[in-house]
Design a protein around this motif. Structure first.
Motif, PDB file in Angstrom:
ATOM      1  N   LEU A   3       0.571  -1.184  -0.302  1.00 30.16           N
ATOM      2  CA  LEU A   3       0.352  -0.298  -0.293  1.00 30.16           C
ATOM      3  C   LEU A   3       0.821   1.312  -0.313  1.00 30.16           C
ATOM      4  O   LEU A   3       1.352   1.447   0.605  1.00 30.16           O
ATOM      5  N   THR A   4       0.285   2.201  -0.363  1.00 34.14           N
ATOM      6  CA  THR A   4       1.786   3.259  -0.644  1.00 34.14           C
ATOM      7  C   THR A   4       0.959   4.475  -0.360  1.00 34.14           C
ATOM      8  O   THR A   4       1.605   5.474  -0.377  1.00 34.14           O
ATOM      9  N   HIS A   5      -0.231   4.733  -0.938  1.00 27.36           N
ATOM     10  CA  HIS A   5      -0.769   5.733  -0.265  1.00 27.36           C
ATOM     11  C   HIS A   5      -2.553   5.592  -1.078  1.00 27.36           C
ATOM     12  O   HIS A   5      -3.158   4.506  -1.436  1.00 27.36           O
ATOM     13  N   THR A   6      -2.797   6.452  -0.454  1.00 29.38           N
ATOM     14  CA  THR A   6      -4.899   6.398  -0.288  1.00 29.38           C
ATOM     15  C   THR A   6      -5.056   7.882  -1.008  1.00 29.38           C
ATOM     16  O   THR A   6      -4.685   9.230  -1.087  1.00 29.38           O
ATOM     17  N   ARG A   7      -5.625   7.851  -1.633  1.00 26.49           N
ATOM     18  CA  ARG A   7      -5.991   9.228  -3.431  1.00 26.49           C
ATOM     19  C   ARG A   7      -7.237   9.164  -2.995  1.00 26.49           C
ATOM     20  O   ARG A   7      -7.957   8.531  -2.873  1.00 26.49           O
ATOM     21  N   LEU A   8      -7.387  10.388  -2.523  1.00 26.08           N
ATOM     22  CA  LEU A   8      -8.846  11.272  -2.644  1.00 26.08           C
ATOM     23  C   LEU A   8      -9.106  11.540  -3.954  1.00 26.08           C
ATOM     24  O   LEU A   8      -8.394  12.139  -4.880  1.00 26.08           O
ATOM     25  N   LEU A   9     -10.299  11.410  -4.750  1.00 25.69           N
ATOM     26  CA  LEU A   9     -10.909  12.077  -5.614  1.00 25.69           C
ATOM     27  C   LEU A   9     -11.768  13.487  -5.228  1.00 25.69           C
ATOM     28  O   LEU A   9     -13.232  13.015  -4.716  1.00 25.69           O
ATOM     29  N   VAL A  10     -11.301  14.632  -6.041  1.00 24.09           N
ATOM     30  CA  VAL A  10     -12.466  15.475  -5.647  1.00 24.09           C
ATOM     31  C   VAL A  10     -12.680  16.226  -7.426  1.00 24.09           C
ATOM     32  O   VAL A  10     -12.599  15.689  -7.842  1.00 24.09           O
ATOM     33  N   ASP A  11     -13.223  17.253  -7.265  1.00 26.20           N
ATOM     34  CA  ASP A  11     -14.370  17.402  -8.168  1.00 26.20           C
ATOM     35  C   ASP A  11     -13.674  19.769  -7.889  1.00 26.20           C
ATOM     36  O   ASP A  11     -13.735  19.978  -9.243  1.00 26.20           O
ATOM     37  N   ASN A  12     -13.106  20.009  -6.932  1.00 27.49           N
ATOM     38  CA  ASN A  12     -11.926  21.204  -7.088  1.00 27.49           C
ATOM     39  C   ASN A  12     -11.082  21.014  -6.590  1.00 27.49           C
ATOM     40  O   ASN A  12     -10.274  21.109  -5.636  1.00 27.49           O
ATOM     41  N   THR A  46       1.891   8.487   2.711  1.00 22.97           N
ATOM     42  CA  THR A  46       1.200   9.602   1.781  1.00 22.97           C
ATOM     43  C   THR A  46      -0.307   9.631   1.038  1.00 22.97           C
ATOM     44  O   THR A  46      -0.979   8.812   1.042  1.00 22.97           O
ATOM     45  N   LEU A  47      -0.530  11.301   0.677  1.00 20.88           N
ATOM     46  CA  LEU A  47      -1.854  11.626   0.532  1.00 20.88           C
ATOM     47  C   LEU A  47      -2.229  11.987  -0.935  1.00 20.88           C
ATOM     48  O   LEU A  47      -1.368  12.955  -0.892  1.00 20.88           O
ATOM     49  N   GLY A  48      -2.931  11.335  -1.869  1.00 15.80           N
ATOM     50  CA  GLY A  48      -2.930  11.776  -3.296  1.00 15.80           C
ATOM     51  C   GLY A  48      -4.107  12.221  -3.394  1.00 15.80           C
ATOM     52  O   GLY A  48      -5.448  12.164  -2.796  1.00 15.80           O
ATOM     53  N   ILE A  49      -3.939  13.529  -3.991  1.00 13.82           N
ATOM     54  CA  ILE A  49      -4.938  14.036  -4.559  1.00 13.82           C
ATOM     55  C   ILE A  49      -5.244  13.835  -6.509  1.00 13.82           C
ATOM     56  O   ILE A  49      -4.335  14.377  -6.583  1.00 13.82           O
ATOM     57  N   THR A  73     -12.821   7.812  -2.849  1.00 11.10           N
ATOM     58  CA  THR A  73     -10.689   7.439  -2.265  1.00 11.10           C
ATOM     59  C   THR A  73     -11.122   5.826  -3.610  1.00 11.10           C
ATOM     60  O   THR A  73     -11.947   6.005  -3.975  1.00 11.10           O
ATOM     61  N   ALA A  74     -10.026   6.018  -3.433  1.00 12.88           N
ATOM     62  CA  ALA A  74      -8.948   4.794  -4.470  1.00 12.88           C
ATOM     63  C   ALA A  74      -7.911   4.585  -3.512  1.00 12.88           C
ATOM     64  O   ALA A  74      -7.348   5.195  -2.662  1.00 12.88           O
ATOM     65  N   LEU A  75      -7.863   3.164  -2.630  1.00 11.02           N
ATOM     66  CA  LEU A  75      -6.060   2.705  -2.695  1.00 11.02           C
ATOM     67  C   LEU A  75      -5.952   2.037  -3.600  1.00 11.02           C
ATOM     68  O   LEU A  75      -6.120   1.374  -4.445  1.00 11.02           O
ATOM     69  N   ILE A  76      -4.515   3.009  -3.122  1.00  6.78           N
ATOM     70  CA  ILE A  76      -3.448   2.052  -4.341  1.00  6.78           C
ATOM     71  C   ILE A  76      -2.095   0.909  -4.138  1.00  6.78           C
ATOM     72  O   ILE A  76      -1.365   1.678  -2.635  1.00  6.78           O
ATOM     73  N   PHE A  77      -2.231   0.624  -4.963  1.00  6.25           N
ATOM     74  CA  PHE A  77      -1.539  -0.865  -4.307  1.00  6.25           C
ATOM     75  C   PHE A  77      -0.150  -0.972  -5.297  1.00  6.25           C
ATOM     76  O   PHE A  77      -0.220  -0.524  -6.740  1.00  6.25           O
ATOM     77  N   LYS A  78       0.898  -0.992  -5.295  1.00  6.13           N
ATOM     78  CA  LYS A  78       2.285  -0.926  -5.854  1.00  6.13           C
ATOM     79  C   LYS A  78       2.682  -2.537  -5.846  1.00  6.13           C
ATOM     80  O   LYS A  78       2.607  -3.407  -4.988  1.00  6.13           O
ATOM     81  N   VAL A  79       3.129  -3.636  -7.127  1.00  6.70           N
ATOM     82  CA  VAL A  79       3.199  -4.474  -7.636  1.00  6.70           C
ATOM     83  C   VAL A  79       4.316  -4.557  -8.161  1.00  6.70           C
ATOM     84  O   VAL A  79       4.535  -3.252  -9.163  1.00  6.70           O
ATOM     85  N   ASN A  80       5.478  -5.691  -8.389  1.00  7.35           N
ATOM     86  CA  ASN A  80       5.914  -6.086  -8.807  1.00  7.35           C
ATOM     87  C   ASN A  80       5.671  -6.245 -10.464  1.00  7.35           C
ATOM     88  O   ASN A  80       6.685  -6.171 -11.818  1.00  7.35           O
ATOM     89  N   SER A  81       4.736  -6.384 -10.616  1.00  8.19           N
ATOM     90  CA  SER A  81       4.014  -6.963 -11.924  1.00  8.19           C
ATOM     91  C   SER A  81       2.397  -6.713 -12.216  1.00  8.19           C
ATOM     92  O   SER A  81       1.709  -7.435 -11.704  1.00  8.19           O
ATOM     93  N   VAL A  82       2.445  -5.757 -13.475  1.00  8.21           N
ATOM     94  CA  VAL A  82       1.085  -5.882 -12.630  1.00  8.21           C
ATOM     95  C   VAL A  82       0.107  -7.109 -13.538  1.00  8.21           C
ATOM     96  O   VAL A  82      -1.221  -7.221 -13.636  1.00  8.21           O
ATOM     97  N   GLY A 117     -17.613  -2.199  -2.624  1.00  9.11           N
ATOM     98  CA  GLY A 117     -17.521  -1.251  -3.826  1.00  9.11           C
ATOM     99  C   GLY A 117     -16.332  -0.007  -3.913  1.00  9.11           C
ATOM    100  O   GLY A 117     -15.990   0.769  -4.997  1.00  9.11           O
ATOM    101  N   SER A 118     -15.304  -0.184  -3.135  1.00  5.67           N
ATOM    102  CA  SER A 118     -14.307   0.469  -3.289  1.00  5.67           C
ATOM    103  C   SER A 118     -13.319   0.050  -4.245  1.00  5.67           C
ATOM    104  O   SER A 118     -12.809  -0.127  -4.608  1.00  5.67           O
ATOM    105  N   LEU A 119     -13.039   1.404  -4.899  1.00  7.78           N
ATOM    106  CA  LEU A 119     -11.530   1.580  -5.942  1.00  7.78           C
ATOM    107  C   LEU A 119     -10.744   0.921  -4.954  1.00  7.78           C
ATOM    108  O   LEU A 119     -10.059   1.567  -5.067  1.00  7.78           O
TER     109      LEU A 119
END
Length: 126
Positions: A3-12, A46-49, A73-82, A117-119
């Motif tokens: 888990l590398t970061h959480t990303r907030l998906l925003v309109d503003n 890390t928090l991404g927007i 929101t989206a949970l972002i995971f780094k992997v060796n090979s997608v 349903g979480s992305l």
């Protein structure tokens, strides 16, 4: 998966960027108020927007401002090979996107959802 970061998906985007940078005082580790994506580092996390409209385009869903119909929101995971993770998981999860190179982002990604349903995004650097 890491888990590398959480990303907030925003309109503003710009308003949110300024809020996290100027009001909360988070250190910007990538981006600024214009590119519609930024990362903030704090306490080892890390928090991404990211502008929601761009995320909906990336996963092929319809953009809406109806908060009941959109990802927040989206949970972002780094992997060796997608590709390898896609093959390993495809019989256990329903992928929204197949492994795709996002050259502008410098990563290869695939997306799916948890049972609620979480992305979730898996990625590797290219």
């Amino acid at each position: 998966m890491e888990l590398t970061h959480t990303r907030l998906l925003v309109d503003n985007y710009k308003e949110c960027f300024l809020f996290y940078r100027d009001v909360l005082g988070f250190e910007v580790s990538w981006g600024d108020e214009n590119p519609l994506y930024a990362d903030f580092k704090f306490s080892g996390a890390t928090l991404g927007i990211f502008e929601r409209k761009q995320m909906t385009e990336a996963v092929g869903t319809e953009y809406s401002t109806d908060s009941e119909k959109v990802d927040r929101t989206a949970l972002i995971f780094k992997v060796n090979s997608v590709e390898d993770n896609y093959q390993e998981l495809k019989d256990r999860v329903e992928f929204i996107t197949r492994p795709t190179e996002q050259k502008d982002w410098g990563i290869k990604v695939a997306h799916f959802r948890d049972p609620d349903g979480s992305l979730i995004e898996i990625y590797e650097r290219i």
